[in-house]
Design an enzyme around this catalytic site. Structure first.
Site, mmCIF file in Angstrom:
data_model
loop_
_atom_site.group_PDB
_atom_site.id
_atom_site.type_symbol
_atom_site.label_atom_id
_atom_site.label_comp_id
_atom_site.label_asym_id
_atom_site.label_seq_id
_atom_site.Cartn_x
_atom_site.Cartn_y
_atom_site.Cartn_z
ATOM 1 N N HIS A 329 0.813 -1.216 0.000
ATOM 2 C CA HIS A 329 0.000 0.000 0.000
ATOM 3 C C HIS A 329 0.842 1.261 0.000
ATOM 4 C CE1 HIS A 329 0.863 0.903 4.242
ATOM 5 N NE2 HIS A 329 0.651 -0.370 4.524
ATOM 6 N N CYS A 348 3.145 -5.040 6.516
ATOM 7 C CA CYS A 348 2.815 -4.743 5.131
ATOM 8 C C CYS A 348 4.056 -4.284 4.369
ATOM 9 C CB CYS A 348 1.746 -3.651 5.062
ATOM 10 S SG CYS A 348 0.096 -4.200 5.558
#
Length: 412
Positions: A329, A348
């Site tokens: 992201h 992430c």
């Protein structure tokens, strides 16, 4: 994670898989956690959705609404997914912007899966997002398979066909035989069961670009369990687009993006910090969001008061890699100096971005060139390899082991 003004024409979320993939808030998992999403400790939700996230057996005429206590709803999209034809539920945002409800006469379908995607603005113009799913009632003594990818979609070469069943399947061989997957050009495709409610299909290697795949579902009246019969009889097709495989080196802090085998870009990244490392292994993009909320409480990152270690309501350019919450992201809150230098995330993979999401940032560039079904492989992380049933992680199994999970082959 999503810039709804810049990309008003793009769906609020491109959601895919037949297994449960999303919940009220996203979150970056540390590889060692592997925790599912949920709404625990989420009493402060900016956007409230009824039915609850992951609700089952919702009545077709049951209550359906989206509300905010403060601010205004900017957009609400309720969609029937994982069917031969996507359908948007018509509805209206109230004049005061505080609620959305279906139009008069709108009725949900039986035995269907729905997604709710909502974006709201608070009094200071800050954007928040919410994505939930629910399924409607399946007639008694019947079962249905929620599947991905969607009819007529174009997907990446790593797409795995995945079915999640509404009831546990005991005669797995009968159900597997009733699902026929063919391709042009032809390749061998085999099924693999993860428990009694999930069945995935894949070839021995990634699909060739341009392949056209056909799913013939002949589950109607197939007995999946004693006295429980299928109700689906339809044909679904999808097309495999160009090949894009991206390799994230967590130790070197860079991602190599290869298109049809050629290196097109090397992008600086930040991966999981030492206490919240990123899974290794091959992962498949299953959802795309221009913007989404990430709350640490949903994946086990909590403070002493039970609240999340982080709660970012407008994470841009989000691409889901695992069910347990691993995303690639955009990141606008970390110092620019960490990208390509340090690993500071909660598990992430982060790309440099700006608040609201920028088209010309590394995250915006990659997001705009990504398909559901694209492969992202993480290497050189101190964590373990991602589990094959965590998202579409089946490419981490050998072909021999994959075929051994077929009920048809086991039955001879």
């Amino acid at each position: 994670m999503r810039n709804v003004l810049k990309r008003a024409g793009r769906a609020a979320a491109v959601a895919l898989t037949g297994v449960v993939l999303a919940a009220g808030a996203a979150g970056c998992t540390g590889g060692g956690l592997g925790l599912p999403f949920g709404d625990k400790g989420q009493d402060d939700e900016t956007i409230r959705v009824t039915p609850d996230d992951r609700a089952k057996d919702v009545a077709p005429d049951g209550r359906l609404e989206v509300t905010v206590e403060d601010g205004r709803l900017e957009r609400v999209v309720v969609t029937r997914v994982e069917d031969a034809q996507r359908a948007v539920v018509p509805g209206t945002i109230a004049r005061d912007g505080r609620s959305w409800r279906p139009s008069d006469g709108a009725r949900l379908s039986l035995a269907a899966k729905y997604t709710v995607d909502a974006v709201a603005l608070d009094g200071d113009g800050r954007r928040a997002a919410r994505h939930t799913t629910f399924t409607t009632a399946v007639p008694e003594r019947r079962f249905i398979g929620y599947f991905s990818p969607e009819h007529r979609s174009t997907v990446g070469t790593g797409m795995i066909v995945s079915f999640g069943f509404s009831r546990p399947i005991s005669d797995r061989a009968a159900v597997e035989r009733a699902i026929r997957i063919t391709s042009d050009p032809p390749v061998e495709v085999a099924g693999h069961w993860f428990g009694r409610e999930r069945l995935d299909f894949r070839p021995s290697a990634y699909w060739e670009p341009g392949t056209r795949v056909t799913l013939d579902l002949r589950l109607r009246d197939v007995q999946g369990a004693p006295g429980v019969y299928g109700i689906q009889d339809r044909t679904v097709t999808f097309t495999v687009g160009r090949s894009q495989v991206s390799r994230v080196d967590a130790e070197k802090h860079f991602m190599e993006v290869r298109r049809d085998g050629d290196l097109v870009s090397t992008v600086p990244i930040t991966a999981g910090a030492p206490k919240s490392t990123t899974y290794n292994g091959k992962m498949v993009v299953t959802e795309l969001y221009d913007v989404t909320r990430m709350n640490g409480a949903t994946v086990g990152f909590t403070k002493e008061d039970g609240k999340g270690e982080y709660d970012i309501k407008d994470v841009p350019h989000a691409m889901r890699l695992t069910d347990s919450g691993t995303f690639l992201h955009g990141n606008y809150w970390a110092a620019e100096s960490v990208f390509g230098k340090e690993n500071v995330s909660h598990g992430c993979v982060g790309l440099r971005d700006v608040k609201g999401g920028g088209a010309d940032t590394p995250a915006g560039w990659f997001f705009d060139r990504t398909l559901v079904g694209d492969v992202v492989e993480v290497v050189n992380s101190p964590d373990r390899q991602v589990a094959p049933d965590n998202g579409l992680g089946g490419w981490n199994m050998s072909w021999t082991r994959w075929k051994a999970g077929s009920a048809v082959r086991a039955a001879g």
